[in-house]
Structures are given as structure tokens and as C-alpha cells.
Enzyme design. Sequence first.
Site, PDB file in Angstrom:
ATOM      1  N   ARG A 142     -13.497  -8.979   1.443  1.00  0.00           N
ATOM      2  CA  ARG A 142     -12.072  -8.719   1.215  1.00  0.00           C
ATOM      3  C   ARG A 142     -11.282  -9.973   1.583  1.00  0.00           C
ATOM      4  NH1 ARG A 142     -10.088  -3.496   1.321  1.00  0.00           N
ATOM      5  NH2 ARG A 142      -8.178  -4.539   0.662  1.00  0.00           N
ATOM      6  N   ASP A 152     -17.354   7.042  -1.796  1.00  0.00           N
ATOM      7  CA  ASP A 152     -16.155   6.892  -0.967  1.00  0.00           C
ATOM      8  C   ASP A 152     -15.890   8.248  -0.320  1.00  0.00           C
ATOM      9  OD1 ASP A 152     -13.754   5.981   0.114  1.00  0.00           O
ATOM     10  OD2 ASP A 152     -12.652   6.005  -1.777  1.00  0.00           O
ATOM     11  N   GLN A 174     -10.167  -4.009  -3.585  1.00  0.00           N
ATOM     12  CA  GLN A 174     -11.474  -3.558  -3.107  1.00  0.00           C
ATOM     13  C   GLN A 174     -12.570  -3.896  -4.116  1.00  0.00           C
ATOM     14  OE1 GLN A 174     -12.188  -1.862  -0.063  1.00  0.00           O
ATOM     15  NE2 GLN A 174     -14.201  -2.537  -0.739  1.00  0.00           N
ATOM     16  N   CYS A 216     -16.473   1.397   0.391  1.00  0.00           N
ATOM     17  CA  CYS A 216     -15.298   0.565   0.702  1.00  0.00           C
ATOM     18  C   CYS A 216     -14.896   0.664   2.174  1.00  0.00           C
ATOM     19  CB  CYS A 216     -14.131   0.936  -0.203  1.00  0.00           C
ATOM     20  SG  CYS A 216     -13.524   2.619   0.050  1.00  0.00           S
ATOM     21  N   ARG A 228       0.878  -1.177   0.000  1.00  0.00           N
ATOM     22  CA  ARG A 228       0.000   0.000   0.000  1.00  0.00           C
ATOM     23  C   ARG A 228       0.906   1.214   0.000  1.00  0.00           C
ATOM     24  NH1 ARG A 228      -5.351   1.347   3.500  1.00  0.00           N
ATOM     25  NH2 ARG A 228      -6.146  -0.032   1.869  1.00  0.00           N
ATOM     26  N   HIS A 237      -7.316   0.706  -6.482  1.00  0.00           N
ATOM     27  CA  HIS A 237      -7.535  -0.169  -5.317  1.00  0.00           C
ATOM     28  C   HIS A 237      -8.202  -1.471  -5.826  1.00  0.00           C
ATOM     29  CE1 HIS A 237      -7.813  -1.430  -1.301  1.00  0.00           C
ATOM     30  NE2 HIS A 237      -8.709  -0.590  -0.815  1.00  0.00           N
TER      31      HIS A 237
HETATM   32  N1  NVA Z   1     -10.069   6.475  -1.415  1.00  0.00           N
HETATM   33  C1  NVA Z   1      -9.704   6.083  -0.074  1.00  0.00           C
HETATM   34  C2  NVA Z   1      -9.900   4.622   0.112  1.00  0.00           C
HETATM   35  C3  NVA Z   1      -9.573   4.092   1.484  1.00  0.00           C
HETATM   36  C4  NVA Z   1      -9.749   2.620   1.588  1.00  0.00           C
HETATM   37  C5  NVA Z   1      -8.245   6.468   0.187  1.00  0.00           C
HETATM   38  O1  NVA Z   1      -7.421   6.286  -0.714  1.00  0.00           O
HETATM   39  O2  NVA Z   1      -7.956   6.962   1.275  1.00  0.00           O
HETATM   40  N1   CP Z   2     -11.321  -0.357   2.345  1.00  0.00           N
HETATM   41  C1   CP Z   2     -10.047  -0.423   2.773  1.00  0.00           C
HETATM   42  O1   CP Z   2      -9.102  -0.655   2.014  1.00  0.00           O
HETATM   43  O2   CP Z   2      -9.919  -0.232   4.120  1.00  0.00           O
HETATM   44  P1   CP Z   2      -8.562  -0.013   4.940  1.00  0.00           P
HETATM   45  O3   CP Z   2      -8.022   1.343   4.561  1.00  0.00           O
HETATM   46  O4   CP Z   2      -8.985  -0.093   6.365  1.00  0.00           O
HETATM   47  O5   CP Z   2      -7.578  -1.085   4.579  1.00  0.00           O
END
Ligand code: NVA
Ligand code: CP
Length: 308
Positions: free
Chosen positions: A289, A221, A135, A261, A105, A132
Amino acid sequence: MTALRHYLQFRDLTREEYAHLFERTRWIKDRFKRYERYWPLEDRTLVMIFEKQSTRTRLSFEAGMHQLGGAAIYLNTRDSQLGRGEPVEDAAQVISRMCDLVMIRTYEQEVLERFSRHSRVPVINGLTNEYHPCQILADIHTFIEHRGDIRGKTVAWIGDSNNVCNTWLQAAEVLDFNVHVSTPPGYEVEPERAGLYGTSHYEEFADPMDAARDADLVTTDVWTSMGFEAENEERKRDFEDWQVDAEMLRAAKKEALFMHCLPAHRGEEVAADVMEGPNSVVWDEAENRLHTQKALMEFLIHGRQAPG
Ligand code: NVA
Ligand code: CP
């Protein structure tokens, strides 16, 4: 030996491979629910590298690996040499000699791509600024569980054209469905950044009510994704008319699903009664997930498994 495959964006797998993964997910989930041991990844190790925070992604990969008989190791930028400027290419060489699978990540997709080019083992995108894919893998499995095939259906995306939105748009091309997108002015889809082949599978709407109309699935989101916190106040003003509320959901089909998500901000991108309402499948989505990523890890390490 299985050929080296990475999962860096949704289009890295074909429609047929997704059909296989959804089938394996069903089988793996069913066994897990019956407490039947399934250890295809015994003695295998997953390394998880986090440059941003996470609850679901870390937990689902770590628990999933454990439940498949393997082990998972958590690294973050703060406590590893990655945070002190060790080149990504060097880290990839070293880390991939010590494990069987890597999940990352991070911020730019380019970092993930550089890592994968120097990795001896499959690399999975656990979220970047651009995408992502894990997801949407879980989200589409959730849709299939509740409503069957997603082909030809309409997904309404309300809000920011972020990593999750981009991935829905790629998924629409791979699995042949449509996305109706509504973003505030200035936050529109960037097709190149989204990694799209064309514009045939999505349509943009100035009014979010028009995007939601007759949709089979309504999803949104956070207004401010990780890494964009400095824009938070400005975004709160720009996005205030892009909340998914009961009225917007009523514009969609009666049986439309609502997905998010997570983590969610009730009162911002979604109203509390939509989150908790009868159309919401957000908890199934989060649980899936775990199951979909188990199928993904099995596929990347062992390739296709025979049914059953
Ligand atoms: N769009 C959000 C998703 C978190 C799972 C982010 O990137 O923070
Ligand atoms: N939806 C998702 O990826 O959640 P986290 O940021 O908690 O991993």
C-alpha cells in the site's frame, strides 16, 4: 502543468498507465529500501478525510507523503465541519485551495464524486461503499512481484460482493484477467454498482470450491464491511460456508497466492492456517500500500516520470 486527474475508481487509469505505476513503484520501493532520499513532493500537502476507521490507509498515505518530502493532514468527520453538515461542494472548494492532493474515505461513492467535481486538486478514493482502488493497486503489484504479469490469470473471490470485490472486477476488465466469484445467495455481484462494462471478465459460482478450482490467486474479505454492522449476525449465518480454509486453497493451483486486504477475522472468512500458511502474502500486500500509493501520488501531481 499536469492536467487534473482523479483516482475515484480502478478504471480511471488505463492499462498502460498501470504499467507505468508498477514500474515507478518498483523504483521508488527500491530506493526507499536503500534509505536513499527521494523528495518529488517537497512542499506539497496531502489532506486525508476519514468518515470511517482505518489503520493501513491512513498510515500508508501519511508515511508515504512524509517519505516523498511532503506533509499530510488528517481530518475526520467527528472533529471537522463535515460532520455538522457543511456541503461537500463547499468543503471541496475550501480544502482544495489549501493543499495539493486530497484522499477521502467515505460511504457513498457519490459523495466522493461530488467532492472531486469541486476540487482544484486530484482526489483519491481511500475506500467507499462501492470501491477500494488503492487496495487492488497494491494487490496487483504484489501479484506481479511474486508471479509476474496478471494478464490471463484467474483470481478467485470468495465471500461478499463488496467494495474490494467490485474493484477486482473492474481491474479484470482493465488488465485483462478473469475473476471467479462465489458469494452466498442474496449477495451476488451487481454489475452496474460495480461499474463494469460487461460480464466477459468474471464468472459466478454457487459453490466456493468451484470458484477456487485452479485459481492463481485466492482472495477474500470480511463478511461485514464498515457501514453494514447492523447485518453482522445475519451475515455470520449466511457466510459460514464461505470460509477460505486449507481444503479450499488445495483446490486452487499449487502455487496459488492467498490475499486479504485486512483487517482479517480468523475463523470467519479465513482459517488461521491459511492466513499464516506458505501461500499467504498478506503482509507484503499491506506493505505495498505504501509503495504503490507513493507512485500514485507522484503520478497525480507530476504526471509521468522518466524511468530511473
Ligand atoms: N470491505 C471492507 C474493507 C476494509 C479495508 C470494508 O469496507 O469495511
Ligand atoms: N485494507 C485497508 O484499507 O485497511 P484499513 O481499513 O486499515 O485502512
